[in-house]
Design a protein around this motif. Sequence first.
Motif, PDB file in Angstrom:
ATOM      1  N   TYR A 151       5.818  74.410  63.915  1.00  0.00           N
ATOM      2  CA  TYR A 151       5.675  73.253  64.798  1.00  0.00           C
ATOM      3  C   TYR A 151       4.401  73.331  65.642  1.00  0.00           C
ATOM      4  N   GLU A 152       4.061  74.507  66.092  1.00  0.00           N
ATOM      5  CA  GLU A 152       2.899  74.670  66.961  1.00  0.00           C
ATOM      6  C   GLU A 152       1.606  74.253  66.288  1.00  0.00           C
ATOM      7  N   ASN A 153       1.585  74.248  64.957  1.00  0.00           N
ATOM      8  CA  ASN A 153       0.369  73.897  64.212  1.00  0.00           C
ATOM      9  C   ASN A 153       0.497  72.583  63.453  1.00  0.00           C
ATOM     10  N   HIS A 154       1.511  71.811  63.777  1.00  0.00           N
ATOM     11  CA  HIS A 154       1.792  70.634  62.953  1.00  0.00           C
ATOM     12  C   HIS A 154       0.667  69.606  62.964  1.00  0.00           C
ATOM     13  N   THR A 155      -0.184  69.609  63.993  1.00  0.00           N
ATOM     14  CA  THR A 155      -1.268  68.627  64.052  1.00  0.00           C
ATOM     15  C   THR A 155      -2.364  68.881  63.023  1.00  0.00           C
ATOM     16  N   LYS A 169       8.067  60.929  61.190  1.00  0.00           N
ATOM     17  CA  LYS A 169       7.777  60.941  59.753  1.00  0.00           C
ATOM     18  C   LYS A 169       7.789  62.360  59.199  1.00  0.00           C
ATOM     19  N   LYS A 170       7.281  63.311  59.962  1.00  0.00           N
ATOM     20  CA  LYS A 170       7.291  64.697  59.488  1.00  0.00           C
ATOM     21  C   LYS A 170       8.719  65.209  59.350  1.00  0.00           C
ATOM     22  N   MET A 171       9.581  64.876  60.289  1.00  0.00           N
ATOM     23  CA  MET A 171      10.980  65.273  60.177  1.00  0.00           C
ATOM     24  C   MET A 171      11.650  64.578  58.994  1.00  0.00           C
ATOM     25  N   TYR A 172      11.319  63.315  58.800  1.00  0.00           N
ATOM     26  CA  TYR A 172      11.834  62.544  57.665  1.00  0.00           C
ATOM     27  C   TYR A 172      11.465  63.215  56.341  1.00  0.00           C
ATOM     28  N   ILE A 173      10.200  63.588  56.196  1.00  0.00           N
ATOM     29  CA  ILE A 173       9.744  64.213  54.949  1.00  0.00           C
ATOM     30  C   ILE A 173      10.393  65.578  54.754  1.00  0.00           C
ATOM     31  N   LEU A 174      10.411  66.401  55.798  1.00  0.00           N
ATOM     32  CA  LEU A 174      10.986  67.742  55.681  1.00  0.00           C
ATOM     33  C   LEU A 174      12.463  67.683  55.300  1.00  0.00           C
ATOM     34  N   LYS A 175      13.201  66.780  55.919  1.00  0.00           N
ATOM     35  CA  LYS A 175      14.639  66.667  55.601  1.00  0.00           C
ATOM     36  C   LYS A 175      14.844  66.137  54.194  1.00  0.00           C
ATOM     37  N   LYS A 176      14.101  65.121  53.808  1.00  0.00           N
ATOM     38  CA  LYS A 176      14.225  64.544  52.466  1.00  0.00           C
ATOM     39  C   LYS A 176      13.892  65.566  51.381  1.00  0.00           C
ATOM     40  N   CYS A 177      13.003  66.508  51.716  1.00  0.00           N
ATOM     41  CA  CYS A 177      12.548  67.488  50.727  1.00  0.00           C
ATOM     42  C   CYS A 177      13.388  68.762  50.740  1.00  0.00           C
ATOM     43  N   GLY A 178      14.342  68.862  51.621  1.00  0.00           N
ATOM     44  CA  GLY A 178      15.216  70.029  51.643  1.00  0.00           C
ATOM     45  C   GLY A 178      14.656  71.239  52.358  1.00  0.00           C
ATOM     46  N   LYS A 184      14.837  71.742  61.053  1.00  0.00           N
ATOM     47  CA  LYS A 184      15.571  72.072  62.277  1.00  0.00           C
ATOM     48  C   LYS A 184      14.624  72.535  63.382  1.00  0.00           C
ATOM     49  N   GLU A 185      13.603  73.297  62.991  1.00  0.00           N
ATOM     50  CA  GLU A 185      12.602  73.758  63.961  1.00  0.00           C
ATOM     51  C   GLU A 185      11.887  72.568  64.590  1.00  0.00           C
ATOM     52  N   TYR A 186      11.425  71.626  63.758  1.00  0.00           N
ATOM     53  CA  TYR A 186      10.718  70.454  64.257  1.00  0.00           C
ATOM     54  C   TYR A 186      11.640  69.599  65.125  1.00  0.00           C
ATOM     55  N   LYS A 187      12.884  69.424  64.697  1.00  0.00           N
ATOM     56  CA  LYS A 187      13.829  68.603  65.448  1.00  0.00           C
ATOM     57  C   LYS A 187      14.079  69.192  66.834  1.00  0.00           C
ATOM     58  N   PHE A 188      14.316  70.483  66.899  1.00  0.00           N
ATOM     59  CA  PHE A 188      14.624  71.133  68.168  1.00  0.00           C
ATOM     60  C   PHE A 188      13.420  71.115  69.107  1.00  0.00           C
ATOM     61  N   LYS A 189      12.260  71.506  68.592  1.00  0.00           N
ATOM     62  CA  LYS A 189      11.085  71.609  69.457  1.00  0.00           C
ATOM     63  C   LYS A 189      10.558  70.239  69.865  1.00  0.00           C
ATOM     64  N   PHE A 190      10.686  69.257  68.964  1.00  0.00           N
ATOM     65  CA  PHE A 190      10.261  67.918  69.359  1.00  0.00           C
ATOM     66  C   PHE A 190      11.214  67.345  70.401  1.00  0.00           C
TER      67      PHE A 190
END
Length: 224
Positions: A151-155, A169-178, A184-190
């Motif tokens: 998450y710290e480097n997501h930009t 959108k990043k959470m959408y893609i990560l979840k859709k891709c399994g 979970k990391e992105y969801k919690f930190k965001f």
Amino acid sequence: MNKKEIFNILRNSFQDKMDTFQITSMEDRLIFTKRNDGLEYQNSIRCQYFGETSTLSPQGNSFRSEQIESDFMTYLIEPLKSYYNSSSTIHLSSKRFKNFDKIDFYKFTSLTQLENFIEYYLAYHQSVCEEFWYKIKSIKDIGYFLAQLPYENHTEILVGGTFPTQMFKKMYILKKCGHLERYKEYKFKFSEQLETFPIRKPNRKEEYELFKENFNQLISKLEE
């Protein structure tokens, strides 16, 4: 050489080597675009003209899937759709690819130096095709690139839009891709970051309510 002459030389040289790409110009950029079955591949070169010395620089590489963009828009509430730009599904920096160090802010004063740039750029472009564009067969392949980043480097990877739609959108893609752990990391930190928004931006509390509403709906829809 002025900018028009430079662009004409570049266009004529690249046209034979990139016959599946449309080459256009807009202001100070030469743009390479390929469209096929709802997919779009695009990158560009920026030209800055300083009289006797000119510079050329790559401007990143984008991939767009009409199907993915259309589906993702259904996860945004109406008031936040204006925060999102669907022109690119994923955008990778030029520095990830071969020959970037040779073509970034490339200065030249002669035709020979410009011809050297053309050779370097063709190798760079081929690297983009092989290591990025043509590897994408489905949304899972886009998820592969995103999942490499904590998450710290997501930009380091762009997916279109402004805060908070780019993170949705990043959470959408990560979840859709399994990629569940990264999701979970992105969801919690965001979520933590979002909670501080009205503190950091006290004049935008109404927007915060919309952000929070869309975030909750996104999570609910992705996890149903």
